[in-house]
Design an enzyme around this catalytic site. Structure first.
Site, PDB file in Angstrom:
ATOM      1  N   ASP A  38      32.207  38.200  33.806  1.00 37.22           N
ATOM      2  CA  ASP A  38      32.812  38.767  35.006  1.00 37.22           C
ATOM      3  C   ASP A  38      31.765  38.968  36.097  1.00 37.22           C
ATOM      4  O   ASP A  38      30.562  38.772  35.882  1.00 37.22           O
ATOM      5  CB  ASP A  38      33.466  40.118  34.679  1.00 37.22           C
ATOM      6  CG  ASP A  38      34.720  39.959  33.831  1.00 37.22           C
ATOM      7  OD1 ASP A  38      35.260  38.839  33.806  1.00 37.22           O
ATOM      8  OD2 ASP A  38      35.137  40.941  33.206  1.00 37.22           O
ATOM      9  N   LYS A  60      36.772  38.286  39.131  1.00 37.26           N
ATOM     10  CA  LYS A  60      37.165  39.701  39.173  1.00 37.26           C
ATOM     11  C   LYS A  60      36.219  40.521  40.038  1.00 37.26           C
ATOM     12  O   LYS A  60      35.468  41.353  39.552  1.00 37.26           O
ATOM     13  CB  LYS A  60      37.221  40.299  37.759  1.00 37.26           C
ATOM     14  CG  LYS A  60      38.335  39.724  36.919  1.00 37.26           C
ATOM     15  CD  LYS A  60      38.535  40.566  35.675  1.00 37.26           C
ATOM     16  CE  LYS A  60      39.731  40.089  34.892  1.00 37.26           C
ATOM     17  NZ  LYS A  60      40.025  40.938  33.736  1.00 37.26           N
ATOM     18  N   MET A 175      36.194  53.443  39.727  1.00 37.77           N
ATOM     19  CA  MET A 175      36.743  52.668  40.854  1.00 37.77           C
ATOM     20  C   MET A 175      37.634  53.564  41.730  1.00 37.77           C
ATOM     21  O   MET A 175      38.809  53.279  41.971  1.00 37.77           O
ATOM     22  CB  MET A 175      37.524  51.452  40.335  1.00 37.77           C
ATOM     23  CG  MET A 175      36.631  50.494  39.570  1.00 37.77           C
ATOM     24  SD  MET A 175      37.508  49.460  38.370  1.00 37.77           S
ATOM     25  CE  MET A 175      37.687  50.592  36.970  1.00 37.77           C
TER      26      MET A 175
END
Length: 538
Positions: A38, A60, A175
């Site tokens: 990723d 991603k 996040m």
């Protein structure tokens, strides 16, 4: 039923600091034949993977996916069914909001063998690097990790805010930046004190780490005001107040520095990493054998005819002895031949073969070498005359008149070296009457790189120092980076070894900020430390 010998390792790469990759994770990477990775991981980890492995970028980044999850699952299954050893490399921990559980379910359903290698989650690491313990006997005995990206337009949340807000001591939101206003409001609405301490940590464990402190009632405004962007972790709870006492990472002398290393390995730069810098290995030279061994083989066959063998680098030592043993030559054939090493690292590599190094010149330039050898030649002559005198032996014809002080008449040298090397020293030896053979022992070639991520780092000012140990590393870097290479390097401090490298940099119109007096990587690292200290307040 399992499919052949294929196996999948779901590996957590950790939060960013490459030192936080687990030992088991590293072992899995090193034996992987296929690596599917990723965006949110330290790209330096990829340097540990075999060059023969197949690399598949799953993307991603910030909601933009190179591959959908279904496509990723299909790729993992397809490679494993071909009998491949597959490493699915994910940032943080694969089972903590990494969709590793979903991937494992697919593998289980397909009957494919898999193992899970946990990684250090940013939910724990980012607060730790900011000096914030998630639990503390006096402040919090529990913590929860919550995704901060939940769709706020959903009528029914998967999170029970009424229980979460007041039922857990420390809350960690991953996040969280995009929805921070909604998250903080939800907590306040459900009973959390608006004055509860909050910290937002961006790029935790990396040189770019930035920590913003506030409270539930004002952190959203502070994040907008200070332009804090993803990726970031938000910590809510009284433990945040411990940061002032416990912060440590930002206090390291080299914190905030990302240093570009353009040689083949990072040996010699380790101390800078210990002091808080992040090393970015972007090798612009690859050391390979010569196209033909003929030159070196010819010299090895007459090895006993040389008085001196000169090694200018550890690479020369490695390839010379490798070829020597490959040809079945006994190391005892070197008996009586004197050995010169340029630099302590080269000398150390020679000593590993049980050989004594007779000369390590103080100056590494051609002029210094010539002076060292003529001085050594005079000393040997003097010793010879002294021995003859002590034994009452009449002076030999060759010693009736001492050899001119700066001559090397008849002295035979072997200099195993790179394909491209300066001719100053060999020419000088021949001018002074010496005989020297300079067989090509290895080549420094330019590896195939695209340098996309590094180019972005340079553009964004996320590299502070670029190091070049030879003119080749610099020139190759410019070729790889393309037409905007000089502009990109104009934003960083350039450190070099040796005047030849400095000249190449200056010829490109760039300035050399750091150059040690001694031409070694260790000396360069020491000068970088001093430079960073002088510029700490700038």
């Amino acid at each position: 039923m399992s499919h052949g010998k294929g196996i999948v390792y779901l590996v957590g790469a950790g939060p960013g600091d490459i030192g936080l990759l687990t030992v088991k994770g590293l072992k899995c990477l090193q034996k992987a034949e296929v690596v599917i990775y990723d965006f949110h991981l330290n790209a330096q980890i990829l340097n540990y993977i075999s060059r023969d492995a197949e690399f598949i970028y799953a993307g991603k980044r910030g909601g933009h996916h190179t591959m959908t999850q279904d496509e990723i699952n299909a790729e993992i299954v397809a490679k494993a069914k071909k009998g491949k050893t597959v490493c699915r490399l994910k940032g943080g921990d694969p089972f903590v909001f990494g969709r590793g559980g979903e991937e494992a379910q697919v593998l289980a359903k397909e009957g494919i063998r898999f193992e899970v290698v946990p990684g250090v989650s940013s939910s724990v690491a980012a607060p730790a690097y900011a000096g914030i313990p998630l639990t503390h006997r006096l402040y919090s005995s529990s913590f929860a990790v919550i995704p901060g990206y939940e769709d706020t337009t959903k009528e029914e949340s998967a999170i029970d805010w009424s229980k979460l807000a007041t039922g857990v001591g420390t809350l960690v939101f991953l996040m969280a930046v995009k929805n921070i206003s909604v998250l903080t409001q939800k907590l306040i609405e459900n009973g959390r004190d608006p004055d509860t301490p909050v910290a937002v940590i961006r790029w935790g464990t990396r040189p770019d780490q930035r920590t913003l402190q506030g409270s539930l009632k004002d952190i959203a405004d502070l994040v907008r005001e200070k332009d804090i962007r993803p990726p970031a972790v938000m910590v809510v709870g009284d433990v945040v107040n411990l940061r002032q006492e416990l912060k440590w990472y930002e206090l390291k002398p080299m914190f905030g520095h990302r240093i570009l290393v353009t040689r083949e390995h990072m040996e010699g730069f380790g101390e800078l990493e210990e002091l808080g810098a992040e090393l970015v290995l972007f090798s612009t030279v690859e050391i390979v054998p010569p196209v033909s061994w003929d030159e070196l083989d010819s010299c090895i066959e007459k090895i006993g005819s040389y008085e001196w063998v000169i090694f200018t680098s550890a690479n020369g030592v490695k390839y010379f002895f490798s070829r020597l043993f490959e040809k079945g030559i006994d190391i005892r054939e070197l008996k009586g031949i004197r050995i010169c090493a340029i630099g302590t690292k080269t000398a150390a590599r020679i000593r590993k073969f049980g050989l004594k190094v007779d000369l390590i010149p103080e100056e590494f330039r051609a002029e210094g070498l010539i002076e060292a050898f003529t001085k050594e030649s005079r000393r040997q002559q003097a010793e010879g005359r002294s021995r003859e005198s002590a034994k009452n032996i009449p002076p030999s014809a060759s010693n009736l008149e001492p050899r001119t002080s700066n001559r090397l008449d008849g002295v035979r040298f072997l200099l195993p070296r790179a394909e491209v090397a300066r001719e100053i020293f060999p020419e000088k030896v021949r001018e002074l009457g010496g005989v020297i053979d300079v067989p090509v022992t290895y080549r420094a070639v330019k590896p195939e790189y695209h340098g996309k991520r590094l180019r972005r780092f340079l553009k964004e000012g996320r590299v502070t120092i670029a190091t070049f140990t030879s003119a080749a590393t610099f020139n190759n870097f410019r070729e790889i980076m393309g037409e905007d290479a000089d502009e990109l390097l104009g934003k960083v401090a350039i450190a070099v070894i040796g005047p030849v490298t400095a000249k190449a940099v200056e010829k490109a119109g760039l300035k050399v900020e750091i150059m040690p007096a001694l031409a070694t990587v260790e000396a360069m690292a020491e000068e970088i430390k001093k430079w960073a200290g002088r510029n700490a307040s700038n």
